[in-house]
Design an enzyme around this catalytic site. Structure first.
Site, PDB file in Angstrom:
ATOM      1  N   GLN A 104       0.838  -1.373   0.023  1.00 27.14           N
ATOM      2  CA  GLN A 104      -0.171  -0.126  -0.077  1.00 27.14           C
ATOM      3  C   GLN A 104       0.867   1.392  -0.124  1.00 27.14           C
ATOM      4  O   GLN A 104       1.694   1.398   0.861  1.00 27.14           O
ATOM      5  CB  GLN A 104      -0.950  -0.032   1.352  1.00 27.14           C
ATOM      6  CG  GLN A 104      -1.959   1.224   0.920  1.00 27.14           C
ATOM      7  CD  GLN A 104      -3.016   1.437   2.364  1.00 27.14           C
ATOM      8  OE1 GLN A 104      -2.454   1.466   3.397  1.00 27.14           O
ATOM      9  NE2 GLN A 104      -4.342   0.834   2.208  1.00 27.14           N
ATOM     10  N   TYR A 175      -6.114  10.942   4.014  1.00 30.08           N
ATOM     11  CA  TYR A 175      -4.785  11.280   3.942  1.00 30.08           C
ATOM     12  C   TYR A 175      -4.594  12.003   2.225  1.00 30.08           C
ATOM     13  O   TYR A 175      -5.682  12.460   1.994  1.00 30.08           O
ATOM     14  CB  TYR A 175      -3.838   9.848   3.618  1.00 30.08           C
ATOM     15  CG  TYR A 175      -3.945   8.959   4.975  1.00 30.08           C
ATOM     16  CD1 TYR A 175      -3.384   9.844   6.118  1.00 30.08           C
ATOM     17  CD2 TYR A 175      -4.368   7.760   5.215  1.00 30.08           C
ATOM     18  CE1 TYR A 175      -3.348   9.189   7.162  1.00 30.08           C
ATOM     19  CE2 TYR A 175      -4.325   7.254   6.456  1.00 30.08           C
ATOM     20  CZ  TYR A 175      -3.798   8.110   7.308  1.00 30.08           C
ATOM     21  OH  TYR A 175      -4.024   7.198   8.653  1.00 30.08           O
TER      22      TYR A 175
END
Length: 373
Positions: A104, A175
């Site tokens: 990720q 994020y």
């Protein structure tokens, strides 16, 4: 095995013919346990060994693509070619247990703690602090934005060199990619902000760059996924209607899967669309069989996992369940689901192979796991 759960152990084949041995995925979970130089620690490797044997695919904790994107203390780095050997240790560790390994990749944006990024400077789409935070980020310039887009591609190249089976672009959980999509954090008036279509530009350009790098450096077997959060509580904020537009665009990007980030798989929309259906139902209708969807959120038992598959998702991701019960998949497969552990005992750190920094978080964060003495 209880025949009711057979569907959990059916193979799954991506459009690129890569096959998973079952429909269960280890969800990405931050573990705060990397070495101070950004390399993956031995404790992390042991943690992944303990949890990778049963699942079909492991999505790792996130790795940052630039130094100013580091979101957590003890997060492993993907921002430099020097990190390729470290990343290879992680991919080899997971694959040696029989699971596919997906890295990720992310940038923390305004969610980065100032004390762990260069010069204490945090960045976002605009100079808007997150709700409840006093840390005001600097708005990224267009040149800085383009550099970060390229950095997502560079980290993808490192993932390929390190032997990962794929990458997951982290566009969820507040994020940087999420921040560009959100009308709360993105108040720009240039090509990267304003209308919904302009707020989509950064996420979609990251996708395009990752795809470009994969085409140049990997073969067709390399997996590209994208994780997103369907809504946010802030006003202004991402609505379900906004997300359905994002998902529609992503579904035409020839990705290998989408991964929705939910606390409750069966939750209904907050705003933007009628609450007569679950978020999952809306997502599946919008995707319309163009690519697979991974579902997650309060899926504890094999009965709940099977119910989630019955709803139409292609795979289910387990997070907290694998922290408390690393043998969840094996116990279900062996018909021992009654033996699945559903609490976290303060005596079981060594048995569960959980690194010290993560263990302290789990024990001291109320409401995350049911902790018992």
């Amino acid at each position: 095995m209880n025949s009711d759960y057979k569907a959990l152990f059916d193979n799954f084949t991506f459009k690129n013919n890569i096959q998973l041995k079952n429909r269960i995925v280890m969800a990405p979970m931050t573990n705060y346990s990397s070495n101070s130089d950004g390399t993956v620690s031995d404790a992390e490797l042991d943690y992944y060994i303990r949890r990778s044997k049963g699942v079909g695919m492991v999505i790792t904790a996130c790795t940052y693509v630039t130094p100013n994107g580091k979101g957590f203390k003890g997060e492993f780095a993907g921002d430099s070619d020097d990190m390729i050997p470290s990343l290879k240790k992680l991919s080899d560790t997971i694959k040696n247990q029989g699971a596919k390994a997906v890295l990720q990749i992310f940038h923390g944006g305004r969610a980065c703690p100032p004390d762990i990024v260069p010069n204490g400077k945090i960045f976002s789409a605009s100079d808007i602090a997150a709700e409840g935070s006093s840390n005001i980020p600097q708005a990224l310039t267009e040149d800085q934005i383009n550099d970060i887009i390229i950095a997502f591609g560079d980290t993808t190249r490192r993932a390929i060199s390190a032997g990962f089976d794929g990458v997951e672009i982290h566009g969820a959980n507040g994020y940087l990619i999420h921040q560009f999509f959100s009308p709360h954090s993105n108040r720009r008036e240039d090509e990267f902000g304003g209308s919904l279509e302009k707020r989509l530009k950064f996420p979609l350009e990251v996708v395009d760059e990752v795809k470009r790098v994969v085409k140049s450096h990997a073969d067709e077997s390399f997996i590209i996924g994208y994780r997103f959060s369907p809504e946010e509580p802030s006003t202004p904020g991402i609505t379900m209607k906004d997300t359905l537009k994002l998902v529609d665009e992503l579904s035409d990007k020839d990705l290998d899967y989408l991964h929705v980030s939910l606390m409750d798989f069966w939750s209904k929309p907050r705003r933007g669309v009628e609450d007569t259906k679950t978020r999952i139902e809306y997502l599946l209708e919008t995707i319309n069989n163009r690519l697979p969807l991974i579902g997650v959120g309060s899926i504890h038992t094999p009965k709940e996992a099977k119910k989630a598959l019955d709803e139409g998702v292609d795979m289910v991701a387990l997070g907290r369940e694998l922290l408390m019960e690393p043998d969840w998949v094996e116990k279900v497969k062996e018909g021992k689901e009654s033996e699945i552990v559903t609490t976290l005992s303060k005596k079981d750190q060594d048995k569960l192979v959980i690194p010290d920094p993560l263990w302290k978080k789990l024990i001291n964060t109320k409401g995350w796991l049911p902790v018992v003495d």
